[in-house]
Design an enzyme around this catalytic site. Structure first.
Site, mmCIF file in Angstrom:
data_model
loop_
_atom_site.group_PDB
_atom_site.id
_atom_site.type_symbol
_atom_site.label_atom_id
_atom_site.label_comp_id
_atom_site.label_asym_id
_atom_site.label_seq_id
_atom_site.Cartn_x
_atom_site.Cartn_y
_atom_site.Cartn_z
ATOM 1 N N ILE A 17 0.838 -1.193 0.000
ATOM 2 C CA ILE A 17 0.000 0.000 0.000
ATOM 3 C C ILE A 17 0.876 1.248 0.000
ATOM 4 C CG2 ILE A 17 -2.096 -0.963 1.016
ATOM 5 C CD1 ILE A 17 -1.063 -0.233 3.749
ATOM 6 N N HIS A 18 2.182 1.056 -0.053
ATOM 7 C CA HIS A 18 3.125 2.182 -0.045
ATOM 8 C C HIS A 18 4.034 2.075 -1.260
ATOM 9 C CE1 HIS A 18 2.859 1.931 4.660
ATOM 10 N NE2 HIS A 18 1.794 2.529 4.148
ATOM 11 N N ILE A 19 3.927 3.061 -2.148
ATOM 12 C CA ILE A 19 4.805 3.077 -3.328
ATOM 13 C C ILE A 19 5.402 4.473 -3.477
ATOM 14 C CG2 ILE A 19 3.644 1.215 -4.564
ATOM 15 C CD1 ILE A 19 2.095 3.325 -6.147
#
Lengths: 128, 481
Positions: free
Chosen positions: B416-418
């Site tokens: 969910i973190h890019i």
């Protein structure tokens, strides 16, 4: 249809239709580099049982369908495993998200409304 | 159409940029590909809201070995409308590393701290309400002597609607649509939802404007918006996609980073009813930055997605869904991925990342340690999100993965973190933009979103995205004056 929760016969069709429509919409919206392989795999998935079982997937018995899906899940080919994983994901997500299924397992979807209806109205007025 | 400042994207970076610039008197137009949704439109239905708020209905995988599931927000407010609103500052050693390895000017914890504090006030970053899933994680960590913390959230008077991923119906979650976007609009900014930026038109190293089209009706006919300055804030995948479509390619999309994550479910003797609780916020940081653990959003659907994989009777286990809690173990990517605008397509952008050996080791150890923590905390059984994996019932079974890799061909890895697809800094060989977000070769095109983070921060990134966006926007204002 999953065996839990027990769904009334009158609701089975509605839930099945919702799940089918959801999956169709998801495929339709996929990026082209996913959609085309997905559609191709769907055709293969549906018609390949003719070789093993003598008939396409849709008209197999429930037990034969489970057996067939299980073979795809354990396939040595990653593309086949990923394809079936995606479809299982979409099916299970939409099934357990359906209001009738959630009602059957005791989830109250309107729970937050009593606490917050006033605040929602205020918020809507504030931000337009 | 003409505007002073065009801000493309209305998420954490774009909304803040638009608000600050509009408040300084600039004529700002915000372009957002997705729809503007009001709280009344939010329902608890994940499938319904995925189709309204998420890009491509939520199916936007990162292609690699293995494929990594990702859901991108596509609506006014961007990812902040579907995230947990957990807020963390980047650790000091990360800021120091970024400054040193990327040669970022005037960049230190000292310079960022005032910005973090202003943002924390603006979006009400406060301790979260108690949550039994958090208490379980903390109890297990305490017994093992592992350190952790309660991460604060950007929220006001959360009523535990547990709809963070489908849009907060009360406005308690301080997403961009209830914070910086109203500020921007009140300061005179215009918002154009349902408008996709197709291409930036450039001439003599200047951006002249952008071609955009109506994304709601998928109209092929673009219209042109002339702009004196362009801020691209479309996120780590769409920002490089737009730039590549515009033939702006140097160091664009070549250094994509993420936090690869896997879920672990746990069954407890007592009913937990976590579907009636908001996001758990306790995070175990004993093994940071390589590995961290936390609580995942819970619903019967999300529980079913993990439980369906176990080697056992999934249907029987679902009868105990009220006894289930969902957790995650998260690693920091050590490799670099790529973002590619696919040729011959209108706007298909492919993200690619393959787990490195280091990633695999960290994730495997993470599964081992999280499983051990949950059994220590009283879980009867633990279920890693790996197809065909048997339930884990003993510490010995957990510890197997301390020295062995989980079967990644069967594991469901997600993120969910890019970030970091267009890193900032003065080292032109690897940085896409300068120390304040301006694309090196262009006079008036800036990036101000997660894509400029130099690499993976190891913590929830929203705080850092916003602090850097604020810093860069204020530098722009200072330079302009």
């Amino acid at each position: 249809m999953p065996s839990y929760p027990e769904i009334q016969n009158s609701d089975v069709r509605q839930i099945s239709e919702y799940t089918t429509l959801f999956i169709e919409a998801e495929i339709r919206d996929m990026d082209i580099f996913l959609r085309l392989p997905c559609l191709a795999m769907l055709k293969v998935f549906h018609f390949l049982p003719i070789i093993t079982y003598g008939r396409p997937y849709k008209v197999l018995t429930s037990d034969k369908q489970k057996e067939y899906v299980s073979k795809w899940e354990d396939s040595k080919f990653r593309v086949i495993r990923d394809f079936i994983k995606l479809f299982r994901y979409l099916t299970i997500l939409s099934f357990y998200d359906h209001p009738l299924v959630q009602k059957a397992i005791g989830v109250d979807r309107g729970r937050y409304r009593e606490d917050s209806i006033f605040r929602r109205l205020e918020l809507i007025k504030a931000i337009g | 159409m003409k505007t002073d400042i065009l801000v493309i994207g209305s998420g954490a970076g774009g909304a803040l940029t638009a608000a600050l610039l509009a408040e300084q008197g600039f004529g700002v137009t915000m372009l957002e590909e997705g729809p503007r949704l009001i709280p009344a439109a939010f329902t608890p239905s994940i499938t319904e809201m995925m189709r309204k708020m998420y890009r491509k209905g939520g199916i936007t995988p990162i292609i690699g070995r293995p494929n990594i599931a990702l859901a991108e927000g596509r609506c006014v407010g961007g990812g902040t409308e579907i995230n947990s609103a957990i807020y963390r500052r980047a650790p000091e050693d990360v800021i120091e590393r970024w400054q040193k390895d990327f040669d970022i000017k005037d960049f230190s914890i000292g310079s960022l701290l005032p910005l973090y504090k202003r943002i924390e006030k603006d979006i009400s970053v406060t301790p979260a309400s108690p949550n039994i899933a958090s208490e379980i994680l903390k109890a297990g960590a305490d017994k093992l002597g592992w350190k952790g913390l309660y991460a604060p959230r950007a929220q006001k008077d959360c009523v535990d609607a547990n709809m963070c991923a489908t849009g907060c119906p009360t406005g308690a979650k301080q997403s961009m649509s209830v914070t910086y976007i109203p500020r921007a609009l009140n300061a005179g900014a215009k918002l154009l939802p349902d408008c996709k930026a197709v291409r930036i038109e450039t001439k003599n190293k200047r951006g002249i404007g952008i071609f955009a089209r109506d994304s709601k009706n998928d109209s092929p006919k673009p219209f042109f918006i002339k702009a004196d300055y362009i801020f691209v804030c479309g996120g780590s995948i769409q920002t490089p996609g737009l730039l590549q479509r515009s033939n702006i390619k140097r160091n664009i999309g070549k250094s994509f980073c993420l936090h690869p994550t896997i879920k672990v479910a746990a069954k407890f003797k007592e009913e937990l009813n976590l579907h009636e609780k908001a996001f758990p916020t306790y995070q175990v940081k004993e093994f940071s930055p390589a590995i961290s653990f936390g609580g995942a959003v819970f619903s019967p659907s999300y529980a079913a997605l993990v439980l369906k994989n176990i080697n056992g009777n999934f249907q029987e286990l679902m009868r105990y869904w009220r006894h289930i809690a969902l957790y995650y173990t998260m690693a920091v990517s050590s490799g670099k991925g790529k973002i590619t605008q696919l040729p011959l397509t209108k706007d298909s952008v492919m993200a690619r990342y393959s787990l490195s050996r280091g990633d695999r080791k960290n994730i495997s150890e993470g599964v081992a340690k999280l499983s051990e923590l949950l059994l220590t905390a009283g879980a009867e059984e633990v279920y890693p999100d790996i197809h065909g994996h048997p339930p884990i019932r003993t510490i010995k079974e957990c510890r197997y993965y301390n020295d062995n890799l989980i079967p990644f061909d069967r594991a469901n890895i997600y993120t969910i973190h890019i970030f970091s697809s267009c890193p900032m800094g003065e080292i032109k060989e690897k940085c896409a933009v300068d120390s304040f977000g301006k694309i090196h070769e262009f006079e008036n095109i800036y990036l101000n979103d997660a894509s400029v983070l130099p690499d993976a921060p190891g913590v929830n990134p929203q705080g850092s995205i916003m602090a850097i966006a604020m810093r860069n926007a204020e530098q722009f204002i200072a330079n302009y004056k």
